[in-house]
Design a protein around this motif. Structure first.
Motif, mmCIF file in Angstrom:
data_model
loop_
_atom_site.group_PDB
_atom_site.id
_atom_site.type_symbol
_atom_site.label_atom_id
_atom_site.label_comp_id
_atom_site.label_asym_id
_atom_site.label_seq_id
_atom_site.Cartn_x
_atom_site.Cartn_y
_atom_site.Cartn_z
ATOM 1 N N LEU A 117 -12.353 0.584 -2.191
ATOM 2 C CA LEU A 117 -11.043 1.235 -2.273
ATOM 3 C C LEU A 117 -11.137 2.619 -2.906
ATOM 4 N N GLN A 118 -11.935 2.726 -3.955
ATOM 5 C CA GLN A 118 -12.064 4.018 -4.631
ATOM 6 C C GLN A 118 -12.820 5.024 -3.776
ATOM 7 N N ALA A 119 -13.901 4.580 -3.133
ATOM 8 C CA ALA A 119 -14.700 5.487 -2.308
ATOM 9 C C ALA A 119 -13.899 6.044 -1.150
ATOM 10 N N CYS A 120 -12.963 5.244 -0.640
ATOM 11 C CA CYS A 120 -12.179 5.652 0.534
ATOM 12 C C CYS A 120 -10.794 6.174 0.165
ATOM 13 N N ASP A 121 -10.525 6.291 -1.139
ATOM 14 C CA ASP A 121 -9.236 6.791 -1.623
ATOM 15 C C ASP A 121 -8.071 5.967 -1.067
ATOM 16 N N LEU A 122 -8.239 4.647 -1.145
ATOM 17 C CA LEU A 122 -7.219 3.739 -0.622
ATOM 18 C C LEU A 122 -6.503 2.944 -1.709
ATOM 19 N N THR A 123 -6.860 3.163 -2.954
ATOM 20 C CA THR A 123 -6.336 2.321 -4.038
ATOM 21 C C THR A 123 -4.811 2.296 -4.054
ATOM 22 N N SER A 124 -4.184 3.447 -3.879
ATOM 23 C CA SER A 124 -2.721 3.494 -3.952
ATOM 24 C C SER A 124 -2.054 2.895 -2.721
ATOM 25 N N LEU A 125 -2.784 2.848 -1.595
ATOM 26 C CA LEU A 125 -2.205 2.314 -0.362
ATOM 27 C C LEU A 125 -2.386 0.804 -0.234
ATOM 28 N N VAL A 126 -3.296 0.243 -1.014
ATOM 29 C CA VAL A 126 -3.583 -1.197 -0.936
ATOM 30 C C VAL A 126 -3.223 -1.803 -2.297
ATOM 31 N N PRO A 127 -1.978 -2.213 -2.476
ATOM 32 C CA PRO A 127 -1.536 -2.682 -3.788
ATOM 33 C C PRO A 127 -2.083 -4.046 -4.188
ATOM 34 N N VAL A 128 -2.565 -4.805 -3.200
ATOM 35 C CA VAL A 128 -3.065 -6.155 -3.457
ATOM 36 C C VAL A 128 -4.476 -6.285 -2.906
ATOM 37 N N ALA A 129 -5.419 -6.667 -3.764
ATOM 38 C CA ALA A 129 -6.798 -6.914 -3.340
ATOM 39 C C ALA A 129 -7.271 -8.167 -4.063
ATOM 40 N N VAL A 130 -7.507 -9.225 -3.320
ATOM 41 C CA VAL A 130 -7.845 -10.522 -3.905
ATOM 42 C C VAL A 130 -9.265 -10.913 -3.512
ATOM 43 N N SER A 131 -10.038 -11.313 -4.497
ATOM 44 C CA SER A 131 -11.367 -11.873 -4.252
ATOM 45 C C SER A 131 -11.275 -13.390 -4.288
ATOM 46 N N SER A 132 -12.080 -14.045 -3.464
ATOM 47 C CA SER A 132 -12.067 -15.507 -3.494
ATOM 48 C C SER A 132 -12.593 -16.048 -4.829
ATOM 49 N N GLU A 133 -13.244 -15.187 -5.636
ATOM 50 C CA GLU A 133 -13.605 -15.597 -6.998
ATOM 51 C C GLU A 133 -12.371 -15.984 -7.801
ATOM 52 N N GLU A 134 -11.229 -15.394 -7.442
ATOM 53 C CA GLU A 134 -10.013 -15.525 -8.240
ATOM 54 C C GLU A 134 -9.128 -16.686 -7.800
ATOM 55 N N VAL A 135 -9.564 -17.430 -6.783
ATOM 56 C CA VAL A 135 -8.758 -18.543 -6.267
ATOM 57 C C VAL A 135 -9.583 -19.826 -6.273
ATOM 58 N N GLY A 136 -8.988 -20.896 -5.791
ATOM 59 C CA GLY A 136 -9.630 -22.200 -5.900
ATOM 60 C C GLY A 136 -10.861 -22.393 -5.055
ATOM 61 N N ALA A 137 -10.878 -21.806 -3.861
ATOM 62 C CA ALA A 137 -12.005 -22.035 -2.953
ATOM 63 C C ALA A 137 -12.159 -20.837 -2.031
#
Length: 213
Positions: A117-137
């Motif tokens: 997101l940072q390399a492509c300057d997309l951070t402000s356009l993508v308000p939600v970024a979820v990794s499967s590390e952060e969920v149950g499976a």
């Protein structure tokens, strides 16, 4: 359709081969044995899941935490000069974001999602970024897609998902999303699963037209 959720690896970043190379090397260095099915089985797994697989199934002589840190550190080194962004992918995200809220639902760890997101300057356009590390499976479970939809405040059935792999497609389908498939050329998805997609495009640059934008 009220939102679009993108996978990362294989959809926006051409990193599936890099993940495969790094994991293979680490397993070999630490006494494990790669199996013919190992690459496909790990696609979509969360970090804890693939780390446990490398140790428990492939026999790498490290703890799951140690092997996860080793692999992710090497991936971060590969990303240091910039992630291997697929041609046109950032512009596609920008085009979609002009019409819909967008999110990322990925099996990559948060540090690599943020690097993209940072390399492509997309951070402000993508308000939600979820990794499967952060969920149950991890994928093929729908958890990461459902969390992304919840954070966007959009029901899963009203989201489109953009995926490339068998397990990713299964995850999005299980979340009851409209699935736009961009088949991974290195690791093509199961044809039977691909048939269930709402639409199939040859590369990510065709997505806006497929979405009717």
């Amino acid at each position: 359709m009220d939102a679009v959720i993108f996978d990362l690896d294989g959809v926006l970043v051409d990193s599936e081969k890099t993940w495969d190379e790094v994991r293979r090397a680490v397993v070999a260095e630490h006494g494990g044995t790669w199996l013919p099915e190992s690459t496909r089985e790990q696609q979509g797994m969360s970090t804890p899941e693939w780390a446990a697989y490398l140790v428990g199934t492939l026999g790498a002589q490290l703890t799951p935490d140690e092997i996860a840190r080793t692999v992710i550190d090497r991936m971060a080194q590969r990303y240091a000069s910039g992630p291997p962004v697929i041609d046109g992918a950032p512009d596609v995200v920008r085009a979609v974001a002009r019409h819909y809220p967008v999110a990322i639902a990925s099996s990559s760890p948060p540090v690599l999602i943020q690097a993209f997101l940072q390399a492509c300057d997309l951070t402000s356009l993508v308000p939600v970024a979820v990794s499967s590390e952060e969920v149950g499976a991890g994928k093929p479970a729908p958890d990461v897609y459902l969390r992304a939809a919840k954070l966007l405040n959009v029901p899963g059935e009203q989201c489109a998902a953009v995926e490339d792999s068998t397990n990713g497609l299964k995850a999005a389908l299980a979340a009851k999303m409209a699935v736009y498939a961009v088949p991974n050329p290195h690791f093509p998805p199961d044809p039977a699963v691909l048939k269930q997609a709402t639409a199939v495009v040859r590369d990510i640059n065709e997505l806006p037209a497929a979405l009717g934008l």
